[in-house]
Design an enzyme around this catalytic site. Structure first.
Site, short mmCIF file in Angstrom:
data_model
loop_
_atom_site.label_atom_id
_atom_site.label_comp_id
_atom_site.label_asym_id
_atom_site.label_seq_id
_atom_site.Cartn_x
_atom_site.Cartn_y
_atom_site.Cartn_z
N GLU A 24 -49.58 -3.14 99.52
CA GLU A 24 -48.78 -2.62 101.00
C GLU A 24 -47.96 -1.79 101.08
O GLU A 24 -47.55 -0.85 100.29
CB GLU A 24 -48.54 -3.49 102.04
CG GLU A 24 -49.13 -4.77 102.27
CD GLU A 24 -48.36 -6.44 102.87
OE1 GLU A 24 -49.41 -7.22 103.03
OE2 GLU A 24 -47.36 -5.67 103.07
N HIS A 65 -48.30 -6.55 108.36
CA HIS A 65 -47.32 -7.63 107.86
C HIS A 65 -46.47 -7.75 108.52
O HIS A 65 -45.20 -7.55 108.29
CB HIS A 65 -47.16 -6.71 106.08
CG HIS A 65 -46.63 -7.98 105.26
ND1 HIS A 65 -46.20 -8.60 103.92
CD2 HIS A 65 -46.06 -8.89 106.47
CE1 HIS A 65 -45.88 -9.37 103.39
NE2 HIS A 65 -45.16 -10.21 105.14
N ARG A 122 -50.09 -14.23 102.96
CA ARG A 122 -49.60 -13.61 102.01
C ARG A 122 -50.91 -12.83 101.86
O ARG A 122 -51.95 -13.67 101.42
CB ARG A 122 -49.80 -14.42 100.89
CG ARG A 122 -47.64 -13.79 100.36
CD ARG A 122 -46.73 -13.25 101.34
NE ARG A 122 -46.10 -12.80 100.96
CZ ARG A 122 -44.75 -12.52 101.44
NH1 ARG A 122 -45.49 -12.25 102.64
NH2 ARG A 122 -43.72 -12.19 101.04
#
Length: 332
Positions: free
Chosen positions: A272, A289, A243
């Site tokens: 992001e 991600h 994370r």
């Protein structure tokens, strides 16, 4: 039955396999999808979902939505991370929260192992150099000759350890908030691979590779920052497929630019899509991600989140409600 209104904020959804959309549409409910076909900002989510009964959500911050929509009844997360869901606020408002904790495991595990090999063997550097006419034939250390530190031995961490055992590393150092001796022994014992349950500081000081597999919560925010980087060896590599926010990005930039550590591979970021200064460095691998982005895991996540929201509105018990300890651990 009331025609419930559901908004799907995450994108893509049902792109590689239409089954999750099909089972939602078969309910006869009103199903709304992300019209911008990108990650939405918190305020965009709040606007698009201001009058829905339930949301199938990605990693968007949902606090503004909860404040704007007093009728929201359920959040069904596509994935496992819960840092974007204000759990205490959900509890206060009586909003159910479900997630898909088992769906992503092996996709994240495989990416993690792939990044370890790619980073330590300088694959990206070789790729870039060859394209401009170079031929250095970079040399690196095998996983089988490395001491590997694992921070977090949950679903992903234990499976990383299991796959790593095939490489027969010199030693695996493991840290978890729970006693995982039994689980780790069952994996590494038959292969006679040396391991040790260790404090984080010992892992930072003694590992060739440090790999993070913990959730983002009140205990792990900025888990690795300047103080921790000062403990790393100069030839150590850091992997984060867990994370954003677990690693302080400013301190990581400093550690890499000043060669305090050998390199890093980062799949997750505080904001992001990521547009920060880590892109300036050549001793880092940055991915989008995409730990969960395998065809099978995307289907499991999307179908699981769809089935949970259907189950909820049909008055059935959720299969994967968020457990109570997640509420206690979350950042306030």
């Amino acid at each position: 039955m009331k025609p419930f209104k559901i908004f799907i904020s995450t994108y893509p959804f049902g792109f590689y396999d239409s089954e999750p959309m099909r089972i939602l549409e078969e309910t006869g409910w009103e199903i709304l999808t992300n019209p911008l076909k990108r990650k939405l900002t918190p305020l965009e989510v709040a606007e698009f979902a201001k009058d829905v009964d339930g949301i199938i959500a990605g990693t968007e911050d949902l606090a503004p939505l909860i404040h704007k929509n007093p009728n929201l009844k359920i959040i069904s997360r596509v994935g496992i991370g819960l840092d974007s869901v204000p759990l205490q606020l959900c509890k206060e408002r009586g909003i159910a929260v479900a997630y898909t904790p088992d769906a992503v495991t092996m996709a994240v595990v495989e990416l993690t192992i792939g990044l370890m090999v790619t980073l330590t063997r300088k694959v990206v550097l070789a790729h870039e150099e060859l394209k401009v006419g170079g031929w250095s034939r970079f040399t690196g250390k095998r996983l089988g000759e490395s001491t590997i530190g694992i921070i977090g031995a949950g679903r992903v961490g234990l499976n990383v350890i299991r796959i790593l055992s095939e490489f027969r590393p010199k030693k695996i150092l493991i840290n978890d908030v729970k006693d995982k001796v039994k689980e780790v022994t069952s994996i590494l014992g038959p292969r006679k691979i040396e391991f040790q349950l260790a404090e984080k500081e010992e892992i930072y000081r003694n590992s060739d590779i440090v790999s993070l597999h913990v959730p983002l919560n009140s205990r792990t925010k900025n888990l690795i920052s300047k103080k921790e980087f000062d403990l790393f060896q100069k030839d150590t590599f850091l992997i984060n497929t867990a994370r954003g926010g677990i690693v302080n990005e400013s301190d990581l930039y400093e550690a890499l630019s000043q060669k305090k550590i050998a390199g890093a591979a980062i799949d997750v970021f505080e904001t992001e899509p990521y547009k920060g200064n880590l892109i300036e460095l050549d001793n880092i691998i940055l991915t989008e991600h995409m730990g969960s982005c395998s065809y099978d895991c995307r289907l499991l996540m999307e179908r699981g989140s769809a089935e949970e929201i259907i189950r909820f509105f049909r008055g059935k018990e959720l299969l994967n409600p968020v457990p109570e300890d997640e509420y206690r651990n979350q950042i306030v």
